[in-house]
Design an enzyme around this catalytic site. Structure first.
Site, PDB file in Angstrom:
ATOM      1  N   GLU A 128      42.135  43.624  53.463  1.00  0.00           N
ATOM      2  CA  GLU A 128      42.194  42.765  52.272  1.00  0.00           C
ATOM      3  C   GLU A 128      41.104  41.701  52.308  1.00  0.00           C
ATOM      4  O   GLU A 128      40.555  41.327  51.268  1.00  0.00           O
ATOM      5  CB  GLU A 128      43.571  42.094  52.158  1.00  0.00           C
ATOM      6  CG  GLU A 128      44.715  43.065  51.917  1.00  0.00           C
ATOM      7  CD  GLU A 128      44.681  43.679  50.534  1.00  0.00           C
ATOM      8  OE1 GLU A 128      43.697  44.379  50.217  1.00  0.00           O
ATOM      9  OE2 GLU A 128      45.633  43.476  49.766  1.00  0.00           O
ATOM     10  N   THR A 181      39.601  41.058  42.057  1.00  0.00           N
ATOM     11  CA  THR A 181      40.435  39.991  42.617  1.00  0.00           C
ATOM     12  C   THR A 181      39.615  38.715  42.783  1.00  0.00           C
ATOM     13  O   THR A 181      40.081  37.620  42.476  1.00  0.00           O
ATOM     14  CB  THR A 181      41.012  40.434  43.976  1.00  0.00           C
ATOM     15  OG1 THR A 181      41.722  41.652  43.772  1.00  0.00           O
ATOM     16  CG2 THR A 181      41.962  39.402  44.546  1.00  0.00           C
TER      17      THR A 181
HETATM   18  P1  ADP Z   1      43.353  45.902  44.142  1.00  0.00           P
HETATM   19  O1  ADP Z   1      44.129  44.664  43.791  1.00  0.00           O
HETATM   20  O2  ADP Z   1      43.695  47.029  43.210  1.00  0.00           O
HETATM   21  O3  ADP Z   1      43.456  46.268  45.590  1.00  0.00           O
HETATM   22  P2  ADP Z   1      40.873  44.589  44.694  1.00  0.00           P
HETATM   23  O4  ADP Z   1      39.892  44.079  43.684  1.00  0.00           O
HETATM   24  O5  ADP Z   1      41.629  43.639  45.546  1.00  0.00           O
HETATM   25  O6  ADP Z   1      41.844  45.569  43.891  1.00  0.00           O
HETATM   26  O7  ADP Z   1      40.153  45.554  45.731  1.00  0.00           O
HETATM   27  C1  ADP Z   1      39.257  46.496  45.321  1.00  0.00           C
HETATM   28  C2  ADP Z   1      37.931  46.296  46.076  1.00  0.00           C
HETATM   29  O8  ADP Z   1      38.059  46.813  47.412  1.00  0.00           O
HETATM   30  C3  ADP Z   1      36.823  47.058  45.394  1.00  0.00           C
HETATM   31  O9  ADP Z   1      35.655  46.262  45.428  1.00  0.00           O
HETATM   32  C4  ADP Z   1      36.638  48.265  46.265  1.00  0.00           C
HETATM   33  O10 ADP Z   1      35.310  48.759  46.261  1.00  0.00           O
HETATM   34  C5  ADP Z   1      37.009  47.751  47.650  1.00  0.00           C
HETATM   35  N1  ADP Z   1      37.508  48.817  48.535  1.00  0.00           N
HETATM   36  C6  ADP Z   1      36.977  49.190  49.728  1.00  0.00           C
HETATM   37  N2  ADP Z   1      37.671  50.191  50.259  1.00  0.00           N
HETATM   38  C7  ADP Z   1      38.667  50.505  49.403  1.00  0.00           C
HETATM   39  C8  ADP Z   1      39.712  51.469  49.401  1.00  0.00           C
HETATM   40  N3  ADP Z   1      39.865  52.355  50.390  1.00  0.00           N
HETATM   41  N4  ADP Z   1      40.565  51.466  48.359  1.00  0.00           N
HETATM   42  C9  ADP Z   1      40.423  50.599  47.345  1.00  0.00           C
HETATM   43  N5  ADP Z   1      39.450  49.658  47.278  1.00  0.00           N
HETATM   44  C10 ADP Z   1      38.575  49.606  48.304  1.00  0.00           C
END
Ligand code: ADP
Length: 307
Positions: A128, A181
């Site tokens: 995260e 986020t």
């Molecule tokens: P969510 O709340 O849906 O998790 P976020 O914006 O917190 O969305 O996270 C998405 C970010 O994390 C994107 O920039 C994405 O490229 C990155 N990321 C890296 N690896 C992954 C993964 N395995 N799954 C989802 N997002 C990923």
């Protein structure tokens, strides 16, 4: 065991009054992951389907979380991770959390369970940190523990699992627009008036009580957010109309899921959840925005082993 296939669930974080501390686990929305040991002493993301995300282990939350776990046990073992993304990144239903939590869960199983699911939370939080710059636990905790979870403290980390009233159902609308986020955090005010803080902790305390006592009326009255929702909801198309429709159709509460753009309606029973889902679908179909709509029970178990 050399290989494991798992279902890693989507989660709804915040739940209105529980900004950054509360989350719950969904049952029928989530990613599938296959994790196997390799002979290369390397953590590799070997395949991602369903979404265009980084294959480089240090840029993928799954790789980063697994590396944190391996460093803690002092293991030099290598793992190959395949991710079938069914939750879109930036959806607000814990896409990054599902990958991070699923990856550490799978590796932990292959290593013979050196950690409990509760102890895996800090490793998943490292994923995260990569995704949003903030090592928050309100999605990875419910993904790993199932049900509802509450982060009492970050330093030191203390997470509580709360009970799940049987009849709760969640309707999630995901308008297919992306809100990072990082962006939705940057618009938040950094200070809160005492008056608003009082209403928020009153609601949060009552919500926890409602979960323990299965008091659906109290639960509905507590699902309010006077601090974050008024600021963030402007990023979500037709938020106020959606909330009105959900409440008019009997939802216990309605709010933003995580940092959005997904929104959730908490409902009592299948019949009511269906009614809320239909009303939301009919309204959004008349708008010019693509969307996904989910109706789920609360998943009390968390990540599931498929094979
Ligand atoms: P969510 O709340 O849906 O998790 P976020 O914006 O917190 O969305 O996270 C998405 C970010 O994390 C994107 O920039 C994405 O490229 C990155 N990321 C890296 N690896 C992954 C993964 N395995 N799954 C989802 N997002 C990923």
């Amino acid at each position: 065991m050399e290989q494991i296939k798992i279902f890693s669930p989507a989660t709804v974080a915040n739940l209105s009054c529980g900004f950054d501390v509360l989350g719950c686990c969904l049952d029928n929305v989530g990613d599938e992951m296959t994790i196997r040991q390799n002979d290369l002493n390397q953590v590799r993301i070997t395949k991602i389907t369903g979404q265009d995300l980084p294959l480089e282990a240090d840029k993928n939350v799954a790789g980063v979380a697994v590396k944190a776990l391996l460093a803690a046990v002092g293991s030099l073992k290598g793992f190959d991770i395949e991710i079938d993304k069914k939750i879109k990144a930036g959806s607000g239903i814990g896409s990054s959390a599902a990958s991070a939590a699923g990856a550490v869960f799978g590796v932990n199983k292959i290593l013979g369970d050196p950690f409990s699911n509760m102890e895996l939370i800090p490793f998943a939080m490292e994923g995260e940190r990569l995704a949003s710059g903030n090592a928050h636990a309100d999605n990875v905790a419910p993904a790993l523990l199932g049900g509802f979870s509450l982060v009492r403290s970050y330093e030191p980390l203390e997470v509580l699992k709360l009970p799940t009233p049987e009849e709760l159902r969640v309707v999630v609308l995901h308008p297919l627009i992306e809100i990072k986020t990082k962006d939705s955090r940057s618009i938040l005010r950094q200070s809160v008036s005492l008056k608003k803080a009082i209403s928020q902790w009153g609601n949060l305390g009552a919500l926890v009580s409602a979960l323990y006592t299965e008091n659906y009326g109290l639960l509905g009255r507590s699902l309010q957010d006077n601090i974050v929702e008024p600021v963030r909801s402007i990023l979500i198309p037709y938020f106020d109309e959606l909330k009105k429709i959900a409440v008019e159709n009997g939802a216990l509460g309605f709010g933003i899921s995580g940092s959005g753009p997904s929104v959730y309606g908490m409902c009592r029973g299948d019949k009511n959840a269906e009614k809320v889902r239909t009303a939301i679908r009919d309204f959004y179909k008349s708008k010019d925005i693509d969307f996904e709509l989910h109706l789920s029970e609360i998943n009390k178990e968390g990540i599931k082993i498929l094979s």
